[in-house]
Design an enzyme around this catalytic site. Sequence first.
Site: not given
Lengths: 78, 248
Positions: A35-36
């Site tokens: 995930a960013d």
Amino acid sequence: MATVLERVTKVVVDRLGVDESEVKLEASFRDDLGADSLDVVELVMEFEEEFDMQIDDEDAEKIATVGDAVSFIESKIG
Amino acid sequence: MANLSNKVAVVTGASRGIGRAIALHLAELGAKVVVNYSGNQAKAQEVVSEIEANGGAAIAVQANVADPDDVAKLMKQAIETYGSLDILVNNAGITRDNLLMRMKEEDWDAVMNINLKGVFLCTKAVARQMMKQRAGRIINIASIVGVAGNAGQANYVAAKAGVIGLTKTAAKELAARNIYVNAVAPGFIDTEMTEELPEEIKAQMLSQIPLAKLGKPEDVAKVVAFLASDDASYMTGQTLHVDGGMVM
């Protein structure tokens, strides 16, 4: 009735497109699940909807792993 | 012309001036418009009536953009009324002009709160909905003085320069979710706000405009509509000058 972990897992799988087996309690959204920072914000938004709760920005910042999310949500709905 | 059918737009500070022209023009292109106002309900209602008379859809919603609770209510009402929120135009702004040496702290704060913090609060409030939609257009009304500076407007200029920086940052943060953020920097536009300027400042500004005339609110509205439309499909983080060539 699905457990908190099962519901969290479903949200994470849907949002991040990871395999269910990867969503372990110790898995970090950013380091392990790809995930960013924006994905994490969105995950928190989806947890809010899934569990019909408000997660303050301060609390949201502390949610780094699947386990963090599960224990925070359990503490709120427990 | 751009087609904004079925789009829902919130325009802050839309009861008069540039905001009013933007609301009317977006409605003309098919958007359903939420006409935000702070104090002048009658004027806002006039804008709504004019849109409806032309066959469009609009509602007027009171909110102080510097108040997070008001902003949350504004966006909630927009989404509840029209079902989505596709376009946000951060237009609300005030002036409290004075020379730096004479500027009161409260005048600095008032302008910062409405003109800069208001843009932050409204952007934050719509970002959630637009992230979910995986689409959105945010257009911030800056000012050419935010690029060039202007004597007597330290607070306003600082706020507008801040809006340009905020536009670039929001554009970078939200691009991955297909949310475009751009700014329009109007020059000397003929509105009530610029009517209040002293004559010598007006004359001096006019002498610096290559096109040698004041802009109209509609001139700004057309550029906003462009940025809100699919015509601007490969532009984000930009500030477009609508100023008759005053600042290049």
